[in-house]
Write a protein that holds these residues in place. Sequence first.
Motif, PDB file in Angstrom:
ATOM      1  N   TYR A 375      -2.196  10.275  -3.068  1.00  0.00           N
ATOM      2  CA  TYR A 375      -2.720  11.111  -1.972  1.00  0.00           C
ATOM      3  C   TYR A 375      -4.106  10.689  -1.493  1.00  0.00           C
ATOM      4  CZ  TYR A 375       0.991  14.113  -3.757  1.00  0.00           C
ATOM      5  OH  TYR A 375       2.193  14.586  -4.201  1.00  0.00           O
ATOM      6  N   SER A 376      -4.666   9.597  -2.029  1.00  0.00           N
ATOM      7  CA  SER A 376      -6.008   9.207  -1.615  1.00  0.00           C
ATOM      8  C   SER A 376      -6.046   8.689  -0.179  1.00  0.00           C
ATOM      9  CB  SER A 376      -6.578   8.143  -2.565  1.00  0.00           C
ATOM     10  OG  SER A 376      -5.761   6.984  -2.551  1.00  0.00           O
ATOM     11  N   SER A 377      -4.923   8.202   0.338  1.00  0.00           N
ATOM     12  CA  SER A 377      -4.898   7.699   1.706  1.00  0.00           C
ATOM     13  C   SER A 377      -4.457   8.755   2.713  1.00  0.00           C
ATOM     14  CB  SER A 377      -3.956   6.489   1.799  1.00  0.00           C
ATOM     15  OG  SER A 377      -2.642   6.862   1.438  1.00  0.00           O
ATOM     16  N   MET A 378      -4.138   9.966   2.252  1.00  0.00           N
ATOM     17  CA  MET A 378      -3.648  11.007   3.148  1.00  0.00           C
ATOM     18  C   MET A 378      -4.710  12.051   3.484  1.00  0.00           C
ATOM     19  SD  MET A 378       0.065  11.580   1.307  1.00  0.00           S
ATOM     20  CE  MET A 378       0.569  12.843   2.454  1.00  0.00           C
ATOM     21  N   VAL A 379      -5.637  12.288   2.568  1.00  0.00           N
ATOM     22  CA  VAL A 379      -6.618  13.361   2.716  1.00  0.00           C
ATOM     23  C   VAL A 379      -7.821  12.862   3.503  1.00  0.00           C
ATOM     24  CG1 VAL A 379      -8.098  14.980   1.478  1.00  0.00           C
ATOM     25  CG2 VAL A 379      -5.846  14.401   0.562  1.00  0.00           C
ATOM     26  N   LEU A 380      -8.285  13.645   4.446  1.00  0.00           N
ATOM     27  CA  LEU A 380      -9.505  13.336   5.181  1.00  0.00           C
ATOM     28  C   LEU A 380     -10.685  13.501   4.238  1.00  0.00           C
ATOM     29  CD1 LEU A 380     -10.403  12.527   8.035  1.00  0.00           C
ATOM     30  CD2 LEU A 380     -10.794  14.954   8.497  1.00  0.00           C
ATOM     31  N   CYS A 381     -11.486  12.462   4.102  1.00  0.00           N
ATOM     32  CA  CYS A 381     -12.448  12.391   3.002  1.00  0.00           C
ATOM     33  C   CYS A 381     -13.589  13.394   3.130  1.00  0.00           C
ATOM     34  CB  CYS A 381     -13.006  10.974   2.904  1.00  0.00           C
ATOM     35  SG  CYS A 381     -13.765  10.375   4.426  1.00  0.00           S
ATOM     36  N   TYR A 382     -13.942  13.855   4.321  1.00  0.00           N
ATOM     37  CA  TYR A 382     -15.097  14.748   4.462  1.00  0.00           C
ATOM     38  C   TYR A 382     -14.710  16.183   4.779  1.00  0.00           C
ATOM     39  CZ  TYR A 382     -14.286  13.879   9.449  1.00  0.00           C
ATOM     40  OH  TYR A 382     -13.708  13.766  10.685  1.00  0.00           O
ATOM     41  N   ARG A 383     -13.395  16.482   4.881  1.00  0.00           N
ATOM     42  CA  ARG A 383     -12.990  17.840   5.206  1.00  0.00           C
ATOM     43  C   ARG A 383     -11.893  18.367   4.287  1.00  0.00           C
ATOM     44  NH1 ARG A 383     -11.344  18.255  11.161  1.00  0.00           N
ATOM     45  NH2 ARG A 383     -13.502  17.604  11.487  1.00  0.00           N
ATOM     46  N   ASN A 384     -11.339  17.546   3.428  1.00  0.00           N
ATOM     47  CA  ASN A 384     -10.266  17.943   2.517  1.00  0.00           C
ATOM     48  C   ASN A 384      -9.075  18.531   3.275  1.00  0.00           C
ATOM     49  OD1 ASN A 384     -11.813  17.064   0.416  1.00  0.00           O
ATOM     50  ND2 ASN A 384     -12.404  19.087  -0.320  1.00  0.00           N
ATOM     51  N   GLU A 385      -8.599  17.786   4.249  1.00  0.00           N
ATOM     52  CA  GLU A 385      -7.395  18.143   4.979  1.00  0.00           C
ATOM     53  C   GLU A 385      -6.451  16.949   4.972  1.00  0.00           C
ATOM     54  OE1 GLU A 385      -8.297  19.365   8.896  1.00  0.00           O
ATOM     55  OE2 GLU A 385      -9.610  21.027   8.298  1.00  0.00           O
ATOM     56  N   ILE A 386      -5.151  17.229   4.930  1.00  0.00           N
ATOM     57  CA  ILE A 386      -4.163  16.158   4.968  1.00  0.00           C
ATOM     58  C   ILE A 386      -3.930  15.770   6.425  1.00  0.00           C
ATOM     59  CG2 ILE A 386      -1.769  15.554   4.497  1.00  0.00           C
ATOM     60  CD1 ILE A 386      -1.931  17.282   2.035  1.00  0.00           C
ATOM     61  N   VAL A 387      -4.349  14.557   6.779  1.00  0.00           N
ATOM     62  CA  VAL A 387      -4.301  14.085   8.161  1.00  0.00           C
ATOM     63  C   VAL A 387      -3.407  12.855   8.301  1.00  0.00           C
ATOM     64  CG1 VAL A 387      -5.675  13.107  10.036  1.00  0.00           C
ATOM     65  CG2 VAL A 387      -6.576  15.026   8.700  1.00  0.00           C
ATOM     66  N   PHE A 388      -3.572  11.895   7.416  1.00  0.00           N
ATOM     67  CA  PHE A 388      -2.834  10.626   7.522  1.00  0.00           C
ATOM     68  C   PHE A 388      -1.479  10.784   6.828  1.00  0.00           C
ATOM     69  CE2 PHE A 388      -7.349   9.647   7.595  1.00  0.00           C
ATOM     70  CZ  PHE A 388      -7.451   8.861   8.741  1.00  0.00           C
ATOM     71  N   THR A 389      -0.501  11.250   7.550  1.00  0.00           N
ATOM     72  CA  THR A 389       0.828  11.502   6.983  1.00  0.00           C
ATOM     73  C   THR A 389       1.772  10.329   7.150  1.00  0.00           C
ATOM     74  OG1 THR A 389       1.487  12.542   9.059  1.00  0.00           O
ATOM     75  CG2 THR A 389       0.624  13.982   7.322  1.00  0.00           C
ATOM     76  N   SER A 425      -7.749  18.923  -5.582  1.00  0.00           N
ATOM     77  CA  SER A 425      -6.407  18.980  -6.150  1.00  0.00           C
ATOM     78  C   SER A 425      -5.375  19.117  -5.031  1.00  0.00           C
ATOM     79  CB  SER A 425      -6.290  20.160  -7.113  1.00  0.00           C
ATOM     80  OG  SER A 425      -7.229  20.039  -8.163  1.00  0.00           O
ATOM     81  N   ILE A 426      -4.218  18.514  -5.240  1.00  0.00           N
ATOM     82  CA  ILE A 426      -3.127  18.560  -4.262  1.00  0.00           C
ATOM     83  C   ILE A 426      -1.965  19.316  -4.885  1.00  0.00           C
ATOM     84  CG2 ILE A 426      -1.671  17.216  -2.729  1.00  0.00           C
ATOM     85  CD1 ILE A 426      -4.604  16.776  -2.215  1.00  0.00           C
TER      86      ILE A 426
END
Length: 464
Positions: A375-389, A425-426
């Motif tokens: 999940y390291s490539s899916m979460v937006l690093c500065y907002r903790n949102e899943i963006v890159f799906t 955590s995811i």
Amino acid sequence: MKTTYQYQFYPETKQKLTLNQWLRICRYWYNRQLGDRFDWWEMNRTTVNACPLIASISAPREKPNYYSQKQQLPVLKKDLVKVFHSGELLDFKQVDSTILQDVSKRVDKAFERFIAGDSKGGRSGRPRFKTEADYRTMTFSTANNDWIKLIRKKWIYIRLPKLGVVKIRMHRSIPAGFTIRQASVTRKVDGWFIQLMLEDASVPEFTPDKVSPTWDNSVGLDAVLHEDVYLATSSGEKLPSLKPLRTNQAKLDRISRKRNKRKRGSRARRKLAKKEAKQHQKIARYRQDFHYKTAHRLVRSGAKFFFHEDLNLKGLTKRNKVKQDNEGTYLPNGQSAKSRLNKSWLDAAFGQFFKTLEYIAEKAGSVVVPQKPAYSSMVLCYRNEIVFTDCSFRGYWDEQHSLMVDRDINASINLKKLGLGIFPSIKRRNGNLSVVGTMDDSTAKEILYTLHRAARSPRHTVLS
């Protein structure tokens, strides 16, 4: 402290013939011992849940080991040994005894790894019988400084047992205070090389500095393998890829086609095979040189901790499963495109690179720590949102900050957060992913500053 230096040496014609004959004898001795161990393995092994229908009537013998097989050498040296399949006669007395004993040690290590297996209970690869191309190295385990007879400018003369004095080109001098502990001779496609293992007890081993990882002294590394990018760092840099196999593929294919058209066993085919081997060696050396330059480039940044992806390279280069319909007809499974991707993964050689980086970083007092990249490539690093799906989604435009977030740099920052223990955590519920956790405002500001700087800077950093 121990280190190994490799030099090229230039044996005379008679010495070359002797070294080639030594390799032939060592290869036969290796295969003979390995075959003896396989015979014992098959005759004395029975699975727990099965009973063999056919069993040997001979009494079980003790398991061959390093000492029992080494004791055969005095008997073999009494007379010429005849190779069963070719009728060739081999004289074991020609070879130095320490070389033959080292062969027994290599067999023992290879077979014990096969029996013990890995940490997960799976058995490691079955040791293979060596061919002429596979067995190329002999080791003198009793080497010392008394073997050095003369040092003149950029040349060093060493006397090897039962071979004589050989001339070695010393492209770099042996460090003061270091002594020779072991010497290995290797035959490569472009000549003979010697590896000298040096030791100096007064120099301590490299130990990492006793510091804790912080945001300032750590770097996250994301393996990109997209277009001409090799690595993305959490500092906002993208390091270019070399692609040595891709750039030399046309020349390599041209040589291979010519070789395949020649008659087997002909002189022309052997010459083209040697030319092809030299091209492969050149590609491997290009790759190794690129890895060392990239590793030094990263270590010179002054970081004390490097967090990289713990890639499952075996799974990434695995073939796709076969697809069949009800009638047994094979269906397209995407293996054609996957084969090209597999070649790119193997050409990049990330496993070899991370080992090189670990070696270079250790000498600089730094630490390389692999991290699970889930999940390291899916979460937006500065907002903790899943963006890159989606993997094809290479960038994200943030209206609030007027910022284009690069997918690879975003992943490298998340790997850094994983190493520092601040990655959220995811949780997966009903097929949906949700992020659990908050982020410190100062950390978010640091990340945004890095992303803004990366957006303004050039795309790649050129390695010198």
